[in-house]
Structures are given as structure tokens and as C-alpha cells.
Design an enzyme around this catalytic site. Sequence first.
Site, PDB file in Angstrom:
ATOM      1  N   ARG A   1       8.374   4.088  -4.643  1.00  0.00           N
ATOM      2  CA  ARG A   1       8.441   3.086  -3.567  1.00  0.00           C
ATOM      3  C   ARG A   1       7.447   1.952  -3.817  1.00  0.00           C
ATOM      4  NH1 ARG A   1       7.636   5.081   2.441  1.00  0.00           N
ATOM      5  NH2 ARG A   1       5.492   5.301   1.708  1.00  0.00           N
TER       6      ARG A   1
ATOM      7  N   LEU B   1      10.888   1.158   7.288  1.00  0.00           N
ATOM      8  CA  LEU B   1      10.330   1.630   6.027  1.00  0.00           C
ATOM      9  C   LEU B   1      11.124   2.855   5.576  1.00  0.00           C
ATOM     10  CD1 LEU B   1       7.981   1.138   4.002  1.00  0.00           C
ATOM     11  CD2 LEU B   1       6.880   3.098   5.080  1.00  0.00           C
TER      12      LEU B   1
ATOM     13  N   GLU C   1      11.582   2.340  14.458  1.00  0.00           N
ATOM     14  CA  GLU C   1      10.739   3.435  13.951  1.00  0.00           C
ATOM     15  C   GLU C   1       9.441   3.470  14.749  1.00  0.00           C
ATOM     16  OE1 GLU C   1       9.589   2.534   9.825  1.00  0.00           O
ATOM     17  OE2 GLU C   1       9.581   0.401  10.331  1.00  0.00           O
TER      18      GLU C   1
ATOM     19  N   LYS D   1       6.414  -2.037   1.898  1.00  0.00           N
ATOM     20  CA  LYS D   1       5.236  -1.451   2.561  1.00  0.00           C
ATOM     21  C   LYS D   1       4.037  -2.378   2.408  1.00  0.00           C
ATOM     22  CE  LYS D   1       3.183   3.153   3.212  1.00  0.00           C
ATOM     23  NZ  LYS D   1       3.221   3.127   4.668  1.00  0.00           N
TER      24      LYS D   1
ATOM     25  N   TYR E   1       0.819  -1.204   0.000  1.00  0.00           N
ATOM     26  CA  TYR E   1       0.000   0.000   0.000  1.00  0.00           C
ATOM     27  C   TYR E   1       0.850   1.249   0.000  1.00  0.00           C
ATOM     28  CZ  TYR E   1       0.715   1.028   5.029  1.00  0.00           C
ATOM     29  OH  TYR E   1       1.250   1.362   6.244  1.00  0.00           O
TER      30      TYR E   1
HETATM   31  N1  PDD Z   1       2.740   5.057   7.336  1.00  0.00           N
HETATM   32  N2  PDD Z   1       7.370   3.740   8.991  1.00  0.00           N
HETATM   33  C1  PDD Z   1       6.231   3.033   8.969  1.00  0.00           C
HETATM   34  C2  PDD Z   1       6.192   1.732   9.669  1.00  0.00           C
HETATM   35  C3  PDD Z   1       5.098   3.547   8.285  1.00  0.00           C
HETATM   36  O1  PDD Z   1       3.963   2.833   8.263  1.00  0.00           O
HETATM   37  C4  PDD Z   1       5.172   4.811   7.649  1.00  0.00           C
HETATM   38  C5  PDD Z   1       4.012   5.393   6.887  1.00  0.00           C
HETATM   39  C6  PDD Z   1       6.389   5.524   7.725  1.00  0.00           C
HETATM   40  C7  PDD Z   1       6.570   6.863   7.070  1.00  0.00           C
HETATM   41  O2  PDD Z   1       6.622   6.756   5.668  1.00  0.00           O
HETATM   42  P1  PDD Z   1       6.138   7.947   4.715  1.00  0.00           P
HETATM   43  O3  PDD Z   1       6.905   9.147   5.119  1.00  0.00           O
HETATM   44  O4  PDD Z   1       6.486   7.475   3.374  1.00  0.00           O
HETATM   45  O5  PDD Z   1       4.655   8.127   4.969  1.00  0.00           O
HETATM   46  C8  PDD Z   1       7.472   4.948   8.385  1.00  0.00           C
HETATM   47  C9  PDD Z   1       1.569   5.512   6.606  1.00  0.00           C
HETATM   48  C10 PDD Z   1       1.408   6.998   6.622  1.00  0.00           C
HETATM   49  C11 PDD Z   1       0.342   4.785   7.124  1.00  0.00           C
HETATM   50  O6  PDD Z   1       0.462   3.591   7.336  1.00  0.00           O
HETATM   51  O7  PDD Z   1      -0.720   5.395   7.270  1.00  0.00           O
END
Ligand code: PDD
Length: 287
Positions: A52, A207, A183, A151, A33
Amino acid sequence: MSRTVYVNGEYLPEEEAKVSIFDRGFLMADGVYEVTSVLGGKLIDFDGHAVRLERSLRELDMAAPVTKDELLAIHRELVARNAIDEGMVYLQITRGSPGDRDFAFPDPAVTPSTIVLFTQNKPGLAANPAANKGIKVISIEDIRWGRRDIKTVQLLYPSMGKMMAKKAGADDAWMVEDGFVTEGTSNNAYIVKGNRIITRALSSDILHGITRAAVLRFAREAQMEVEERSFSIDEAKQADEAFITSASAFVMPVVEIDGAQVGSGTPGRVALRLREIYLDESRKAAV
Ligand code: PDD
């Protein structure tokens, strides 16, 4: 009001959108996703999310059902049809429905992948008052699988982490493995010491956040020092500031870790400055 969503080539009212009970996303969490934010009716960091997504698909031997240009057109169409000014577009691609349950991957020539997109309307997303207050996090053990750089929709443990935080009166959880923070449950984690921003280096442990990449670029351009290395919860508690980044939170200050105040216990100067720069620059580059 009913949303218009996108399922396998069709724009439909959300009540009419359907996916098979045999879909591997549903049965096996066999899907990937992306979440892309929308500000001023435009997509933030679309290119990064699309790149990504391609990587996640490739790592799982999953076929891309649409091209990057088609994906952009679908995102834009959904934003327009749902009149989104501030919010998010959620995208999910799964290995499709082979019409039965089987651990082996189906032949992609026979079983096309499933693609679903929907919008989430969040007026006031950029002006989120939480950014003026900061959030509280707890630490929990990171017991996720070893390919966190992909992801995938396997979000049970992150959901459990958010619930553990809620139960403890906090807003979110930072996950810890071998003594170091990996994280947040749905965001990347940072601490600040003086003029130096410290965040874990990229690997399959975390991630590769799209917001992370942009924020670190802006930080370097603003002459801040960036150190990509692991840090412990103890070090974080002693830091001047802490914050998180994600597509939906942008840059969000962290003011408490496991009940201990970080710095002055109020949002830090560096975090707030980075939030401002990120929002300004991303709006300018939005598509
Ligand atoms: N989550 N780490 C994890 C485990 C995440 O699920 C996310 C993003 C990030 C940050 O990635 P980005 O900057 O590309 O959004 C880091 C999304 C926002 C979600 O699951 O809603």
C-alpha cells in the site's frame, strides 16, 4: 527511556533526530505513512502495508527512498533495538525539504524524500480490555478530500473527529457522506446482520485497510457472508452488531452509535470471533 528512531539512513536517539523546517511534510502535509503492528516481536501484515505504501507513493509521484527489503530490515532493526514485544512501527515518507516554501513539487533528483520511522511500545495491545466492552461512536459529516485511498499525513479532520467524539463522551467517530458511512476516523467500519458482514466497497472514498482485507478473507474462509456495499447510520443502529478494523485496533466491537445501543449493547459474537481469528492467523503469518 529514549527510543531509537530512524531518519534518512541513520538510527539515532529520538532527541537527536531532526527534520528541516522546510520539509514538505511539515509545511504542506505532502507525505504518506503506514502503521504496522507488532505482536510477539514480529510484524503483522508487513507485506500488505509495504504494497500500500508503494501505491500511495506512486499516486503522488513520490520516489521510494528504500526498497521493500530495506524497509523490512529497518522495521525489524527498530523493533529489536527498542525491544518491542507488542506495539506499532510508524513510518512516514515526505517529498523532502527543498530548502524553501514553494507549492510546486521539487525535482526529486535534487530533493530526496525524507523517511522517518519510530516505534510505539504498547504492552497488552492484543489483550486490549476495550474489546470486551466495545466502543461508542458518534456520526459526523465526512468533509475530507477526495483521495482517501492514499494514506497521506493530512490527519487534521480525523483528529478533529476524535475530539468531537471525546467531547460527546464517545470513543470515536464514523464519517458520513451523502447519507452513507464512509469509514471511522482511523479505521474501517462494518455492521453485521445475521451471518452477513456488511462494509463499504473499496473506492477513493475510503482507505483500503490492510486489516480489512485480511478480516474479509478470514470471514469468507469461515463461511461467513460478506457484502461490500454502503450502509447508513440508521441501518447500522438496527444491525445485530457493528465493529471497526485497523492495524492498531485489530477488530474492535462497536456497541453504541449516536447514543443508540447496537444489538444487545455488548460486543457481538461475530466481531469477537473475527478478532480471535485475526489475531491467531496474523500471529502465525507475522515476520
Ligand atoms: N489508521 N481508514 C482510515 C482513515 C485509517 O486511518 C486507517 C488506519 C484505516 C485502517 O487501515 P489499516 O487496517 O490498514 O490499519 C482505515 C492507522 C492505524 C492510523 O492512522 O493510526
